[in-house]
Write a protein that holds these residues in place. Structure first.
Motif, PDB file in Angstrom:
ATOM      1  N   PRO A   7      67.134 -19.801   6.638  1.00 28.21           N
ATOM      2  CA  PRO A   7      67.982 -21.117   5.816  1.00 28.21           C
ATOM      3  C   PRO A   7      69.070 -21.613   6.715  1.00 28.21           C
ATOM      4  O   PRO A   7      69.211 -22.858   6.727  1.00 28.21           O
ATOM      5  CB  PRO A   7      68.279 -20.503   4.597  1.00 28.21           C
ATOM      6  N   GLU A   8      69.667 -20.795   7.404  1.00 27.02           N
ATOM      7  CA  GLU A   8      71.054 -20.996   8.305  1.00 27.02           C
ATOM      8  C   GLU A   8      70.735 -21.990   9.457  1.00 27.02           C
ATOM      9  O   GLU A   8      71.065 -23.115   9.546  1.00 27.02           O
ATOM     10  CB  GLU A   8      71.727 -20.002   8.592  1.00 27.02           C
ATOM     11  N   TYR A   9      69.648 -21.718   9.970  1.00 26.86           N
ATOM     12  CA  TYR A   9      69.234 -22.389  11.265  1.00 26.86           C
ATOM     13  C   TYR A   9      68.696 -23.530  10.849  1.00 26.86           C
ATOM     14  O   TYR A   9      68.773 -24.635  11.488  1.00 26.86           O
ATOM     15  CB  TYR A   9      68.347 -21.722  12.113  1.00 26.86           C
ATOM     16  N   ALA A  10      67.736 -23.570   9.630  1.00 25.23           N
ATOM     17  CA  ALA A  10      67.182 -24.917   9.277  1.00 25.23           C
ATOM     18  C   ALA A  10      68.120 -25.788   8.924  1.00 25.23           C
ATOM     19  O   ALA A  10      68.075 -27.127   9.302  1.00 25.23           O
ATOM     20  CB  ALA A  10      66.372 -24.436   8.208  1.00 25.23           C
ATOM     21  N   ARG A  11      69.222 -25.314   8.077  1.00 22.92           N
ATOM     22  CA  ARG A  11      70.239 -26.226   7.793  1.00 22.92           C
ATOM     23  C   ARG A  11      70.980 -26.852   8.897  1.00 22.92           C
ATOM     24  O   ARG A  11      71.423 -28.237   9.063  1.00 22.92           O
ATOM     25  CB  ARG A  11      71.336 -25.687   6.825  1.00 22.92           C
ATOM     26  N   ALA A  12      71.584 -26.240  10.005  1.00 24.68           N
ATOM     27  CA  ALA A  12      71.957 -26.704  11.072  1.00 24.68           C
ATOM     28  C   ALA A  12      71.098 -27.668  11.932  1.00 24.68           C
ATOM     29  O   ALA A  12      71.779 -28.755  12.186  1.00 24.68           O
ATOM     30  CB  ALA A  12      72.792 -25.463  11.926  1.00 24.68           C
ATOM     31  N   MET A  13      69.819 -27.286  11.940  1.00 24.23           N
ATOM     32  CA  MET A  13      69.189 -28.312  12.558  1.00 24.23           C
ATOM     33  C   MET A  13      68.931 -29.566  12.134  1.00 24.23           C
ATOM     34  O   MET A  13      69.026 -30.583  12.471  1.00 24.23           O
ATOM     35  CB  MET A  13      67.721 -27.523  12.783  1.00 24.23           C
ATOM     36  N   VAL A  14      68.589 -29.368  10.546  1.00 23.82           N
ATOM     37  CA  VAL A  14      68.460 -30.695   9.861  1.00 23.82           C
ATOM     38  C   VAL A  14      69.814 -31.511   9.872  1.00 23.82           C
ATOM     39  O   VAL A  14      69.751 -32.740  10.015  1.00 23.82           O
ATOM     40  CB  VAL A  14      68.189 -30.362   8.327  1.00 23.82           C
ATOM     41  N   GLN A  15      70.889 -30.724   9.877  1.00 22.34           N
ATOM     42  CA  GLN A  15      72.230 -31.485   9.788  1.00 22.34           C
ATOM     43  C   GLN A  15      72.366 -32.209  11.188  1.00 22.34           C
ATOM     44  O   GLN A  15      72.777 -33.517  11.314  1.00 22.34           O
ATOM     45  CB  GLN A  15      73.372 -30.722   9.529  1.00 22.34           C
ATOM     46  N   PHE A  16      71.912 -31.563  12.260  1.00 19.29           N
ATOM     47  CA  PHE A  16      72.025 -32.335  13.528  1.00 19.29           C
ATOM     48  C   PHE A  16      71.170 -33.459  13.696  1.00 19.29           C
ATOM     49  O   PHE A  16      71.632 -34.654  13.894  1.00 19.29           O
ATOM     50  CB  PHE A  16      71.636 -31.213  14.714  1.00 19.29           C
ATOM     51  N   TRP A  17      69.961 -33.467  12.941  1.00 17.42           N
ATOM     52  CA  TRP A  17      69.146 -34.730  13.000  1.00 17.42           C
ATOM     53  C   TRP A  17      69.273 -35.928  12.168  1.00 17.42           C
ATOM     54  O   TRP A  17      69.444 -36.997  12.521  1.00 17.42           O
ATOM     55  CB  TRP A  17      67.688 -34.200  12.932  1.00 17.42           C
ATOM     56  N   ILE A  18      70.065 -35.200  10.955  1.00 19.64           N
ATOM     57  CA  ILE A  18      70.548 -36.389  10.088  1.00 19.64           C
ATOM     58  C   ILE A  18      71.640 -37.346  10.833  1.00 19.64           C
ATOM     59  O   ILE A  18      71.731 -38.242  10.523  1.00 19.64           O
ATOM     60  CB  ILE A  18      71.042 -35.785   8.980  1.00 19.64           C
ATOM     61  N   ARG A  19      72.526 -36.584  11.272  1.00 20.83           N
ATOM     62  CA  ARG A  19      73.682 -37.061  12.212  1.00 20.83           C
ATOM     63  C   ARG A  19      73.288 -37.875  13.240  1.00 20.83           C
ATOM     64  O   ARG A  19      73.593 -39.099  13.365  1.00 20.83           O
ATOM     65  CB  ARG A  19      74.960 -36.110  12.607  1.00 20.83           C
ATOM     66  N   PHE A  20      72.355 -37.363  14.132  1.00 21.66           N
ATOM     67  CA  PHE A  20      71.684 -38.173  15.326  1.00 21.66           C
ATOM     68  C   PHE A  20      71.028 -39.619  15.141  1.00 21.66           C
ATOM     69  O   PHE A  20      71.247 -40.157  15.657  1.00 21.66           O
ATOM     70  CB  PHE A  20      71.045 -37.241  16.186  1.00 21.66           C
ATOM     71  N   LEU A  21      69.985 -39.386  14.069  1.00 20.05           N
ATOM     72  CA  LEU A  21      69.134 -40.280  13.639  1.00 20.05           C
ATOM     73  C   LEU A  21      69.933 -41.046  12.572  1.00 20.05           C
ATOM     74  O   LEU A  21      69.227 -42.359  12.023  1.00 20.05           O
ATOM     75  CB  LEU A  21      67.916 -39.793  12.983  1.00 20.05           C
ATOM     76  N   ALA A  22      71.118 -40.768  12.042  1.00 24.90           N
ATOM     77  CA  ALA A  22      71.796 -41.566  10.886  1.00 24.90           C
ATOM     78  C   ALA A  22      70.933 -41.848   9.764  1.00 24.90           C
ATOM     79  O   ALA A  22      70.588 -43.044   9.311  1.00 24.90           O
ATOM     80  CB  ALA A  22      72.180 -42.915  11.548  1.00 24.90           C
ATOM     81  N   THR A  23      70.039 -40.812   9.363  1.00 27.97           N
ATOM     82  CA  THR A  23      69.176 -40.774   8.136  1.00 27.97           C
ATOM     83  C   THR A  23      69.924 -40.314   7.056  1.00 27.97           C
ATOM     84  O   THR A  23      71.099 -39.595   7.010  1.00 27.97           O
ATOM     85  CB  THR A  23      68.021 -39.901   8.430  1.00 27.97           C
ATOM     86  N   PRO A  24      69.287 -40.615   5.782  1.00 28.89           N
ATOM     87  CA  PRO A  24      69.924 -40.056   4.409  1.00 28.89           C
ATOM     88  C   PRO A  24      70.119 -38.579   4.529  1.00 28.89           C
ATOM     89  O   PRO A  24      69.256 -37.813   4.991  1.00 28.89           O
ATOM     90  CB  PRO A  24      68.808 -40.565   3.273  1.00 28.89           C
TER      91      PRO A  24
END
Length: 125
Positions: free
Chosen positions: A9-26
């Motif tokens: 869960p920790e890795y998934a959270r960090a990865m998704v947070q990165f892509w949300i910031r990078f792609l400027a998605t909701p």
């Protein structure tokens, strides 16, 4: 390591947070993590055979802290030990007979059939 069947869960959270910031998605981090964890239960309960194919780069890409990365690599070792899981690693560069190919997505197989393909932006084919 973007194999949803093998992420903490920790890795998934960090990865998704990165892509949300990078792609400027909701920001849907918690929903995305919950879905990934639910998918893992299918692999863990057995009764089916899974082949997980990762690109070598997935093993080299860090999301989160050193502790998050260490936990993720440990999780991958746990998943590899499951009798219903076969794990393959695609090298960064490999020879196909037609020339050198560089990987770009992850493929998930079930019972010899490609079930899904994911690319970095979250799109599915």
């Amino acid at each position: 390591m973007d194999s949803r069947a093998s992420t903490t869960p920790e890795y998934a959270r960090a990865m998704v947070q990165f892509w949300i910031r990078f792609l400027a998605t909701p920001n849907d981090v918690e929903d995305a993590v919950a879905i990934r964890m639910a998918r893992q239960r299918i692999v863990q309960r057995g009764g089916r055979w899974f082949v997980i194919v990762l690109e070598e780069q997935a093993l080299r890409t860090w999301f989160g802290s050193a502790e998050v990365q260490a936990g993720q690599l440990g999780r991958l070792l746990e998943v590899m030990a499951l009798p219903q899981v076969s794990l393959g690693i695609i090298p960064l560069l490999w020879w196909t007979g037609f020339g050198v190919v560089v990987g770009g997505c992850s493929h998930h197989f079930r019972a010899g059939i490609r079930a899904s393909t994911d690319i970095a932006g979250g799109q599915r084919w």
